[in-house]
Design a protein around this motif. Structure first.
Motif, PDB file in Angstrom:
ATOM      1  N   TYR A   1      14.907  -2.225   3.278  1.00 16.05           N
ATOM      2  CA  TYR A   1      14.096  -1.558   2.256  1.00 16.05           C
ATOM      3  C   TYR A   1      12.693  -1.254   2.788  1.00 16.05           C
ATOM      4  CZ  TYR A   1      12.333  -6.335   1.688  1.00 16.05           C
ATOM      5  OH  TYR A   1      11.819  -7.581   1.924  1.00 16.05           O
ATOM      6  N   TYR A   2      12.051  -0.284   2.136  1.00 20.17           N
ATOM      7  CA  TYR A   2      10.606  -0.058   2.234  1.00 20.17           C
ATOM      8  C   TYR A   2      10.001  -0.461   0.901  1.00 20.17           C
ATOM      9  CZ  TYR A   2      10.538   2.944   6.433  1.00 20.17           C
ATOM     10  OH  TYR A   2      10.607   3.428   7.702  1.00 20.17           O
ATOM     11  N   ILE A   3       8.870  -1.185   0.924  1.00 21.23           N
ATOM     12  CA  ILE A   3       8.023  -1.342  -0.258  1.00 21.23           C
ATOM     13  C   ILE A   3       6.730  -0.610   0.079  1.00 21.23           C
ATOM     14  CG2 ILE A   3       6.758  -2.939  -1.731  1.00 21.23           C
ATOM     15  CD1 ILE A   3       8.972  -4.961  -1.295  1.00 21.23           C
ATOM     16  N   LEU A   4       6.416   0.449  -0.683  1.00 18.75           N
ATOM     17  CA  LEU A   4       5.283   1.295  -0.354  1.00 18.75           C
ATOM     18  C   LEU A   4       4.689   1.917  -1.602  1.00 18.75           C
ATOM     19  CD1 LEU A   4       6.659   4.590   1.207  1.00 18.75           C
ATOM     20  CD2 LEU A   4       8.062   2.953   0.006  1.00 18.75           C
ATOM     21  N   GLN A   5       3.551   2.570  -1.403  1.00  7.59           N
ATOM     22  CA  GLN A   5       2.869   3.201  -2.533  1.00  7.59           C
ATOM     23  C   GLN A   5       3.434   4.588  -2.798  1.00  7.59           C
ATOM     24  OE1 GLN A   5      -1.423   2.291  -1.314  1.00  7.59           O
ATOM     25  NE2 GLN A   5      -1.497   2.279  -3.550  1.00  7.59           N
ATOM     26  N   PHE A   6       3.368   4.993  -4.076  1.00  5.58           N
ATOM     27  CA  PHE A   6       3.784   6.328  -4.484  1.00  5.58           C
ATOM     28  C   PHE A   6       2.560   7.056  -5.029  1.00  5.58           C
ATOM     29  CE2 PHE A   6       7.660   4.057  -4.234  1.00  5.58           C
ATOM     30  CZ  PHE A   6       8.686   4.986  -4.073  1.00  5.58           C
TER      31      PHE A   6
ATOM     32  N   TYR B   1       4.462   7.357   2.945  1.00  9.61           N
ATOM     33  CA  TYR B   1       5.009   6.552   4.038  1.00  9.61           C
ATOM     34  C   TYR B   1       3.934   6.001   4.971  1.00  9.61           C
ATOM     35  CZ  TYR B   1       9.729   7.828   2.683  1.00  9.61           C
ATOM     36  OH  TYR B   1      10.907   7.967   1.999  1.00  9.61           O
ATOM     37  N   THR B   2       2.702   6.471   4.794  1.00  8.39           N
ATOM     38  CA  THR B   2       1.611   5.895   5.595  1.00  8.39           C
ATOM     39  C   THR B   2       1.053   4.635   4.946  1.00  8.39           C
ATOM     40  OG1 THR B   2       0.039   7.347   4.470  1.00  8.39           O
ATOM     41  CG2 THR B   2       0.964   8.116   6.576  1.00  8.39           C
ATOM     42  N   LYS B   3       1.524   4.327   3.745  1.00 11.37           N
ATOM     43  CA  LYS B   3       1.030   3.146   3.034  1.00 11.37           C
ATOM     44  C   LYS B   3       2.193   2.197   2.724  1.00 11.37           C
ATOM     45  CE  LYS B   3      -3.040   5.393   1.071  1.00 11.37           C
ATOM     46  NZ  LYS B   3      -3.833   5.637  -0.149  1.00 11.37           N
ATOM     47  N   VAL B   4       2.800   1.703   3.805  1.00 10.93           N
ATOM     48  CA  VAL B   4       3.927   0.769   3.696  1.00 10.93           C
ATOM     49  C   VAL B   4       3.395  -0.652   3.552  1.00 10.93           C
ATOM     50  CG1 VAL B   4       5.961  -0.175   4.838  1.00 10.93           C
ATOM     51  CG2 VAL B   4       5.444   2.270   5.032  1.00 10.93           C
ATOM     52  N   ILE B   5       3.843  -1.334   2.526  1.00  8.15           N
ATOM     53  CA  ILE B   5       3.402  -2.706   2.255  1.00  8.15           C
ATOM     54  C   ILE B   5       4.359  -3.720   2.881  1.00  8.15           C
ATOM     55  CG2 ILE B   5       2.980  -4.397   0.412  1.00  8.15           C
ATOM     56  CD1 ILE B   5       2.175  -1.897  -1.312  1.00  8.15           C
TER      57      ILE B   5
ATOM     58  N   GLN C   1       1.762  -0.642 -10.390  1.00  6.08           N
ATOM     59  CA  GLN C   1       2.047   0.601 -11.091  1.00  6.08           C
ATOM     60  C   GLN C   1       2.291   1.759 -10.134  1.00  6.08           C
ATOM     61  OE1 GLN C   1      -1.317   0.977 -13.683  1.00  6.08           O
ATOM     62  NE2 GLN C   1      -0.420  -0.290 -15.300  1.00  6.08           N
ATOM     63  N   SER C   2       1.860   1.627  -8.891  1.00  9.71           N
ATOM     64  CA  SER C   2       2.026   2.720  -7.920  1.00  9.71           C
ATOM     65  C   SER C   2       2.906   2.336  -6.738  1.00  9.71           C
ATOM     66  CB  SER C   2       0.648   3.156  -7.397  1.00  9.71           C
ATOM     67  OG  SER C   2       0.027   2.096  -6.697  1.00  9.71           O
ATOM     68  N   ILE C   3       3.467   1.119  -6.779  1.00 18.15           N
ATOM     69  CA  ILE C   3       4.285   0.629  -5.673  1.00 18.15           C
ATOM     70  C   ILE C   3       5.753   0.663  -6.090  1.00 18.15           C
ATOM     71  CG2 ILE C   3       4.905  -1.449  -4.355  1.00 18.15           C
ATOM     72  CD1 ILE C   3       1.942  -2.127  -4.304  1.00 18.15           C
ATOM     73  N   GLY C   4       6.571   1.071  -5.176  1.00 19.37           N
ATOM     74  CA  GLY C   4       8.005   1.097  -5.445  1.00 19.37           C
ATOM     75  C   GLY C   4       8.798   0.653  -4.236  1.00 19.37           C
ATOM     76  N   LYS C   5      10.095   0.563  -4.427  1.00 18.82           N
ATOM     77  CA  LYS C   5      10.996   0.087  -3.370  1.00 18.82           C
ATOM     78  C   LYS C   5      12.020   1.174  -3.063  1.00 18.82           C
ATOM     79  CE  LYS C   5      13.913  -3.938  -2.287  1.00 18.82           C
ATOM     80  NZ  LYS C   5      14.464  -5.191  -2.833  1.00 18.82           N
TER      81      LYS C   5
END
Length: 565
Positions: free
Chosen positions: A202-207, A215-219, A51-55
């Motif tokens: 791509y980046y997959i990270l939290q929003f 950007y400090t929480k890159v998955i 729910q808080s992760i996006g691409k």
């Protein structure tokens, strides 16, 4: 007293019920907490993350397009766009300032003041004012102008802006759309058949709760791979020189079209020029517009006869006329006369229609069809351009002899300039079949290809083509010391209503130099010239000037020593 005891009993009962309900409720809560945080912990962590992760897409830069000398023809740069948020506009003066600022920077906004006000009234949150019109050099300037306006947003585009350097190559290279996807010309072809586009990352990270990326929480991260550069066989300097020459000849002959193609013996196209009275963007007539070739097609008939084993010393009936299936075919009324019987060299040198028909009959219709397939006249030319075409010949299996007769000297078929250029490339490279190409070094291993003409046929046809220039219809093509060879052609223009347009002709010349070891193939066609219209009068001199242009640009020395050896 009795009532008091009854009340106390009821009260204790109610308290007990409330107590046990509370305990049960607490137990349910404890169970739920244990279930969520311990038993099914991973499931709910994953659900919360989803729910808080996006691409965030990271677009790759499109590769450059270079000419054969590494001159940059097309490239991409970072670009920005301007958007407006109508609902955040304070007053009309703000709109006036925004639009005036853009116009002063030569940026034409998509929207007018009234359109923006209408969007504000409709509560539209976002609209583009201009896309990919801001580059790095004026980004900071625009940012300073609009920094205090919440209603204006400068957006870094994920894809670049494509820049083209040479207008003389626009129709060949084509264009991309706003998102850098090829939509015309080589750009379209390369999208599907090369790695020019690259691979997006791509980046997959939290929003955060407001939808902003953290950007400090890159998955996960995939780096974009920029597209590969493509080096063309085209020489931009030669292309520009021949564009100017073709335009000059278009005016000089009051013609409808002048096209010039130059290739090397590997089948690499060095220049491909079409100048027309009525130009259509991204259409290159030298590639995709077919016409009846006329006498230059006699090259095909004669070389096929030689390759099949017909003796060069054999004499053929050459005129003045011949009847085939009840139709009378005559030689051109160009002042060249025959003794009645001619060998293969003289039939080509003096361009006798009747002699060519006689050669075709000796070859036979079955072999004639075989050579049409063998030499590429039922195929695309091979160039990496969407406008490439197949010749219009049709199935000849059950056609009458007169159909073969007219085709033998270039009537009743339609080919593009590239197909006759392809035939001459095969003759120039020693008989190896190649596809023409706009890509440098694509055909460097051409000798691994199928050999479709034998060495004897190659040697003889080169000699005959030299004879055309020395003592035949192509004398105006010669450049002393460069031993030019080729063939003239004069064909009537086909009418859209059927039949031929009276008084309208296509004058052409195709050749190469030096004839004993050809390095450059040149095709010229002038459509509907006013006044002179024979290929030897109109097209051969343009071939001559094209040779001089090549000599100048490439510093080609005369071939006297090579000829003696």
């Amino acid at each position: 007293m009795k009532k008091h005891k009854e009340f106390e009993k009821v009260f204790k009962k109610r308290v007990s019920i409330v107590f046990y309900c509370s305990v049960l409720f607490c137990l349910i809560i404890v169970y739920k907490l244990v279930y969520i945080h311990i038993i099914n912990r991973d499931f709910y962590i994953k659900k919360a993350q989803n729910q808080s992760i996006g691409k965030i897409e990271l677009h790759a830069f499109r590769g450059r397009i270079l000419d054969r000398n590494n001159l940059v023809l097309a490239y991409s740069i970072p670009s920005y766009s301007i958007a407006i948020r109508p609902t955040l506009i304070n007053n009309e003066k703000e709109i006036d300032y925004i639009l005036d600022t853009l116009k002063n920077l030569n940026i034409n906004p998509y929207l007018t003041k009234s359109e923006i006000l209408k969007l504000r009234d409709q509560r539209v949150p976002f609209a583009w004012l201009s896309r990919k019109t801001i580059e790095n050099y004026n980004y900071s300037q625009l940012f300073s102008f609009f920094n205090n306006f919440n209603s204006v947003e400068i957006v870094r585009e994920p894809s670049g802006k494509r820049i083209y350097n040479f207008k003389d190559l626009t129709d060949i290279i084509g264009i991309v759309d706003i998102d850098e996807k090829g939509i015309e010309g080589l750009e379209l072809y390369l999208d599907k058949n090369s790695k020019i586009k690259g691979q997006d990352g791509y980046y997959i990270l939290q929003f955060d709760g407001q939808g902003n990326p953290i950007y400090t929480k890159v998955i996960d991260y995939k780096k974009p791979i920029d597209g590969q550069d493509i080096t063309l066989s085209i020489d931009a300097k030669l292309q520009t020189a021949l564009s100017n020459l073709a335009y000059q000849k278009l005016l000089e002959h009051h013609a409808k079209e002048v096209s010039v193609v130059v290739a090397n013996k590997y089948g690499e196209i060095l220049a491909c020029v079409s100048q027309e009275k009525e130009h259509i963007n991204f259409r290159v007539n030298a590639i995709g517009k077919m016409y009846e070739p006329g006498s230059i097609f006699k090259i095909f008939t004669i070389v096929s006869a030689l390759d099949s084993g017909i003796s060069p010393d054999k004499k053929f009936f050459s005129g003045p006329s011949i009847v085939v299936d009840g139709w009378t075919i005559s030689n051109a009324d160009d002042g060249l006369y025959t003794s009645g019987q001619e060998n293969l060299e003289d039939i080509l040198t003096y361009s006798f229609n009747v002699g060519t028909v006689s050669v075709m009959k000796e070859l036979g219709t079955k072999k004639f069809i075989e050579y049409l397939y063998k030499l590429g006249f039922y195929e695309f030319s091979g160039v990496e351009h969407p406008s490439d075409v197949k010749p219009l010949i049709g199935d000849l299996t059950n056609e009458p002899m007169v159909r073969f007769a007219t085709i033998s000297f270039g009537q009743g078929i339609a080919i593009s300039p590239l197909h006759i250029t392809k035939l001459m490339t095969i003759i120039a490279n020693g008989g190896y079949k190649v596809n023409l190409t706009f890509i440098k070094d694509k055909n460097k291993d051409y000798k691994k290809n199928l050999k479709v003409l034998n060495d004897y046929a190659i040697k003889e046809i080169r000699k005959y083509l030299r004879s055309v220039v020395v003592r035949g219809t192509g004398k105006k093509a010669e450049v002393e010391g460069y031993f030019c060879a080729g063939k003239t052609g004069t064909a009537q223009m086909v009418s859209d209503k059927g039949g031929y347009e009276p008084g309208k002709y296509a004058a052409s010349f195709v050749g190469f130099f030096p004839y004993f070891d050809p390095q450059y193939i040149i095709f010229v066609v002038v459509k509907e010239p006013v006044g002179m219209y024979y290929g030897g009068q109109v097209a051969a001199p343009i071939f001559h000037q094209t040779v001089l242009t090549l000599i100048s640009i490439y510093n080609i020395k005369p071939f006297y020593d090579n000829y003696r050896n």
